[in-house]
Scaffold this motif. Structure first.
Motif, PDB file in Angstrom:
ATOM      1  N   VAL A 280       0.841  -1.200   0.000  1.00  0.00           N
ATOM      2  CA  VAL A 280       0.000   0.000   0.000  1.00  0.00           C
ATOM      3  C   VAL A 280       0.876   1.251   0.000  1.00  0.00           C
ATOM      4  N   ALA A 281       1.934   1.239   0.819  1.00  0.00           N
ATOM      5  CA  ALA A 281       2.850   2.383   0.850  1.00  0.00           C
ATOM      6  C   ALA A 281       3.502   2.594  -0.505  1.00  0.00           C
ATOM      7  N   VAL A 282       3.872   1.509  -1.182  1.00  0.00           N
ATOM      8  CA  VAL A 282       4.483   1.609  -2.504  1.00  0.00           C
ATOM      9  C   VAL A 282       3.522   2.252  -3.500  1.00  0.00           C
ATOM     10  N   VAL A 283       2.231   1.935  -3.397  1.00  0.00           N
ATOM     11  CA  VAL A 283       1.244   2.526  -4.301  1.00  0.00           C
ATOM     12  C   VAL A 283       1.208   4.045  -4.130  1.00  0.00           C
ATOM     13  N   GLN A 330      -9.891   9.169   3.262  1.00  0.00           N
ATOM     14  CA  GLN A 330     -10.220   7.951   2.536  1.00  0.00           C
ATOM     15  C   GLN A 330      -9.047   7.592   1.635  1.00  0.00           C
ATOM     16  N   LEU A 331      -8.581   6.361   1.702  1.00  0.00           N
ATOM     17  CA  LEU A 331      -7.370   5.974   0.981  1.00  0.00           C
ATOM     18  C   LEU A 331      -7.429   6.250  -0.521  1.00  0.00           C
ATOM     19  N   PRO A 332      -8.549   5.968  -1.220  1.00  0.00           N
ATOM     20  CA  PRO A 332      -8.583   6.286  -2.661  1.00  0.00           C
ATOM     21  C   PRO A 332      -8.421   7.784  -2.926  1.00  0.00           C
ATOM     22  N   VAL A 333      -9.038   8.623  -2.073  1.00  0.00           N
ATOM     23  CA  VAL A 333      -8.911  10.076  -2.236  1.00  0.00           C
ATOM     24  C   VAL A 333      -7.476  10.509  -1.958  1.00  0.00           C
ATOM     25  N   LEU A 334      -6.878   9.935  -0.918  1.00  0.00           N
ATOM     26  CA  LEU A 334      -5.493  10.272  -0.595  1.00  0.00           C
ATOM     27  C   LEU A 334      -4.545   9.855  -1.715  1.00  0.00           C
ATOM     28  N   LEU A 335      -4.883   8.784  -2.409  1.00  0.00           N
ATOM     29  CA  LEU A 335      -4.066   8.340  -3.533  1.00  0.00           C
ATOM     30  C   LEU A 335      -4.081   9.379  -4.656  1.00  0.00           C
ATOM     31  N   CYS A 337      -4.798  12.542  -4.229  1.00  0.00           N
ATOM     32  CA  CYS A 337      -4.078  13.701  -3.677  1.00  0.00           C
ATOM     33  C   CYS A 337      -2.571  13.536  -3.849  1.00  0.00           C
ATOM     34  N   SER A 338      -2.070  12.333  -3.600  1.00  0.00           N
ATOM     35  CA  SER A 338      -0.640  12.072  -3.746  1.00  0.00           C
ATOM     36  C   SER A 338      -0.189  12.318  -5.173  1.00  0.00           C
ATOM     37  N   LEU A 339      -1.004  11.908  -6.144  1.00  0.00           N
ATOM     38  CA  LEU A 339      -0.681  12.118  -7.551  1.00  0.00           C
ATOM     39  C   LEU A 339      -0.606  13.609  -7.891  1.00  0.00           C
ATOM     40  N   VAL A 340      -1.640  14.353  -7.470  1.00  0.00           N
ATOM     41  CA  VAL A 340      -1.700  15.782  -7.822  1.00  0.00           C
ATOM     42  C   VAL A 340      -0.632  16.570  -7.071  1.00  0.00           C
ATOM     43  N   LEU A 341      -0.447  16.263  -5.786  1.00  0.00           N
ATOM     44  CA  LEU A 341       0.575  16.972  -5.013  1.00  0.00           C
ATOM     45  C   LEU A 341       1.977  16.648  -5.532  1.00  0.00           C
ATOM     46  N   GLY A 342       2.182  15.420  -5.989  1.00  0.00           N
ATOM     47  CA  GLY A 342       3.467  15.084  -6.589  1.00  0.00           C
ATOM     48  C   GLY A 342       3.738  15.915  -7.827  1.00  0.00           C
ATOM     49  N   THR A 343       2.689  16.144  -8.630  1.00  0.00           N
ATOM     50  CA  THR A 343       2.831  16.977  -9.825  1.00  0.00           C
ATOM     51  C   THR A 343       3.124  18.425  -9.453  1.00  0.00           C
ATOM     52  N   ALA A 344       2.289  18.992  -8.573  1.00  0.00           N
ATOM     53  CA  ALA A 344       2.438  20.407  -8.214  1.00  0.00           C
ATOM     54  C   ALA A 344       3.759  20.668  -7.500  1.00  0.00           C
ATOM     55  N   GLY A 345       4.147  19.778  -6.594  1.00  0.00           N
ATOM     56  CA  GLY A 345       5.396  19.962  -5.871  1.00  0.00           C
ATOM     57  C   GLY A 345       6.599  19.909  -6.789  1.00  0.00           C
ATOM     58  N   GLN A 346       6.559  19.016  -7.777  1.00  0.00           N
ATOM     59  CA  GLN A 346       7.678  18.917  -8.715  1.00  0.00           C
ATOM     60  C   GLN A 346       7.742  20.138  -9.631  1.00  0.00           C
ATOM     61  N   VAL A 347       6.594  20.728  -9.941  1.00  0.00           N
ATOM     62  CA  VAL A 347       6.599  21.965 -10.727  1.00  0.00           C
ATOM     63  C   VAL A 347       7.354  23.053  -9.970  1.00  0.00           C
ATOM     64  N   VAL A 348       7.072  23.179  -8.663  1.00  0.00           N
ATOM     65  CA  VAL A 348       7.775  24.172  -7.852  1.00  0.00           C
ATOM     66  C   VAL A 348       9.266  23.852  -7.808  1.00  0.00           C
ATOM     67  N   LYS A 349       9.605  22.571  -7.659  1.00  0.00           N
ATOM     68  CA  LYS A 349      11.010  22.150  -7.627  1.00  0.00           C
ATOM     69  C   LYS A 349      11.723  22.507  -8.934  1.00  0.00           C
ATOM     70  N   LEU A 350      11.072  22.290 -10.058  1.00  0.00           N
ATOM     71  CA  LEU A 350      11.674  22.609 -11.348  1.00  0.00           C
ATOM     72  C   LEU A 350      11.854  24.116 -11.525  1.00  0.00           C
ATOM     73  N   CYS A 351      10.898  24.887 -11.021  1.00  0.00           N
ATOM     74  CA  CYS A 351      11.055  26.346 -11.062  1.00  0.00           C
ATOM     75  C   CYS A 351      12.256  26.779 -10.223  1.00  0.00           C
ATOM     76  N   ALA A 352      12.451  26.130  -9.070  1.00  0.00           N
ATOM     77  CA  ALA A 352      13.601  26.449  -8.227  1.00  0.00           C
ATOM     78  C   ALA A 352      14.902  26.061  -8.923  1.00  0.00           C
ATOM     79  N   ASP A 353      14.935  24.877  -9.528  1.00  0.00           N
ATOM     80  CA  ASP A 353      16.132  24.446 -10.263  1.00  0.00           C
ATOM     81  C   ASP A 353      16.480  25.428 -11.373  1.00  0.00           C
ATOM     82  N   SER A 354      15.454  25.842 -12.120  1.00  0.00           N
ATOM     83  CA  SER A 354      15.691  26.765 -13.228  1.00  0.00           C
ATOM     84  C   SER A 354      16.228  28.097 -12.729  1.00  0.00           C
ATOM     85  N   ALA A 355      15.693  28.584 -11.610  1.00  0.00           N
ATOM     86  CA  ALA A 355      16.179  29.847 -11.047  1.00  0.00           C
ATOM     87  C   ALA A 355      17.653  29.731 -10.670  1.00  0.00           C
ATOM     88  N   MET A 356      18.044  28.596 -10.079  1.00  0.00           N
ATOM     89  CA  MET A 356      19.437  28.426  -9.660  1.00  0.00           C
ATOM     90  C   MET A 356      20.369  28.225 -10.843  1.00  0.00           C
TER      91      MET A 356
END
Length: 428
Positions: A280-283, A330-335, A337-356
């Motif tokens: 489950v954690a791997v998912v 609810q686990l399906p909803v959290l799943l 959320c994990s997908l969308v937050l992974g996308t949004a967080g990586q967008v911020v990370k890429l913006c930070a990388d580009s700035a540096m």
């Protein structure tokens, strides 16, 4: 007939042979890191022979990542002093030897502490590799292609780490959840690290930098290392685009820490069977990884349309809403959320990388990437430690989910305020 976007990207990569070699090195390095980290988590947090209370989980992460996070900017100064190719070679040699040793500790049933200590040192050298690869990218890519090629490199690295993490499921399935299978996983991880070492040697001397300039830190190596935090923080503060995106990135990492602890406690104590809980954690990790991969596709187009400033603001705002939507736990909803937050967080990370990569002088870029890496993990550890103090035994807390949304809004406010100081059209 117009070319498809992925054909254009593929041709651009093929036209940059040094970048292609850097991409190969990143892929095998992060494959090994993903395999190693997954094997370690499986051994320490999902073994029937080891405890995994919220405090034990928080303590494991702190031991693994906090020491290097505090020392990283001191050591990161070496990326701006020594040939980065040489740093990559030495770091991969040490990773290889230490992984063999940690595998031996697991095979002999050693206690958690020596295993964590060995993993701590491995993670330190891994951070050297990742920061060195990011700092070196502008040396093998034309300036106008840095944003798009950084997205390609990050996507390849994320995919490699994800595949590596899932490869560990095979020996775990074949050999069970004990220390023997964990040792095999760690030894398997040493193979791609050995390949990364060979790929590091293939680069020409000084190809990856650093460049000397009037902004370089002169003096002895000892002086450069001792003042690593000073020059790193000063460089961050002096470039508002970097300050802003790192504030947003810190907010994301804090929420990621909260959510990680909640999911681990929920699945660890919500199932009587350790292998099932680990699956489950791997998912959840897979969902976040897929989201990170999608971000590498979305981010370049979003930056071209709205600029780095607006793109990061939008990602943080969406993250706050998504985090709040998961309050029902609810686990399906959290799943999702994990997908969308992974996308949004990586967008911020890429913006930070580009700035540096675009806004920081190469002579100080290693300092700044080391500060980012330290901030990345200190924010995560702070959040997971605070959450461990208040989380219920079953891990279910709507209050913590709401607190995560508030953290995102705080990061959005900081990014919007700090980044606005140097906003110039659509380029920031």
């Amino acid at each position: 007939m117009t070319d498809r976007p992925h054909h254009i990207v593929l041709r651009a990569v093929q036209a940059l042979p040094d970048f292609r070699r850097l991409l190969e090195l990143r892929a095998v390095s992060q494959f090994g890191d993903g395999l190693f980290q997954a094997g370690l988590v499986g051994a320490l947090l999902f073994s029937p022979d080891r405890a995994a209370t919220p405090w034990a989980i928080a303590g494991s992460f702190a031991v693994l990542f906090l020491p290097y996070s505090l020392l990283g900017p001191f050591a990161g100064a070496l990326l701006d002093r020594w040939d980065r190719r040489q740093v990559l070679i030495v770091a991969n040699v040490m990773r290889l030897l230490l992984m063999i040793g940690v595998g031996a500790l697991l095979a002999t049933g050693a206690a958690d502490l020596p295993i964590l200590f060995g993993a701590l040192i491995i993670n330190g050298f891994t951070r050297f590799v990742s920061s060195g690869l990011s700092a070196a990218l502008p040396h093998v890519v034309p300036t106008e292609q840095v944003v798009s090629m950084n997205s390609v490199a990050t996507a390849v690295g994320a995919l490699a780490a994800f595949v590596g993490a899932n490869v560990m499921l095979l020996p775990r399935w074949l050999m069970g959840a004990g220390d023997a299978s964990a040792a095999v996983v760690i030894w398997l991880a040493a193979l791609p690290v050995a390949l990364a070492l060979w790929l590091s040697v293939r680069f020409h001397r000084h190809l990856l930098g650093p460049d000397d300039s009037v902004r370089a830190v002169h003096g002895s190596v000892t002086y450069a290392v001792v003042t690593g935090w000073v020059y790193g923080i000063r460089s961050v503060v002096n470039v508002p685009t970097v300050t802003a995106t790192l504030a947003g990135l810190a907010a994301h990492r804090m929420v990621f820490g909260i959510n990680t602890l909640m999911v681990l406690v929920m699945v660890r104590h919500g199932s009587g069977e350790h292998v099932a809980g680990f699956k489950v954690a791997v998912v959840f990790v897979a969902a976040a990884g897929i989201g990170s991969f999608l971000a590498n596709v979305v981010m370049p187009a979003a930056v071209r349309r709205w600029g780095r400033y607006t793109t990061a603001n939008g990602a943080l705002a969406i993250s706050a809403l998504v985090q709040l939507s998961g309050s029902g736990l609810q686990l399906p909803v959290l799943l999702v959320c994990s997908l969308v937050l992974g996308t949004a967080g990586q967008v911020v990370k890429l913006c930070a990388d580009s700035a540096m990569q675009l806004d920081v002088d190469d002579a100080l870029r290693g300092h700044v990437f080391a500060v980012q890496d330290s901030l990345f993990w200190m924010a995560f550890i702070l959040a997971i430690t605070v959450a461990a103090a208040v989380i219920p035994a079953d891990g279910r807390s709507s209050t913590l989910m709401a607190a995560g949304a508030a953290v995102y809004l705080g990061g959005l406010a900081l990014h919007a305020t700090l980044g606005k100081r140097t906003r110039t059209g659509g380029t920031v």
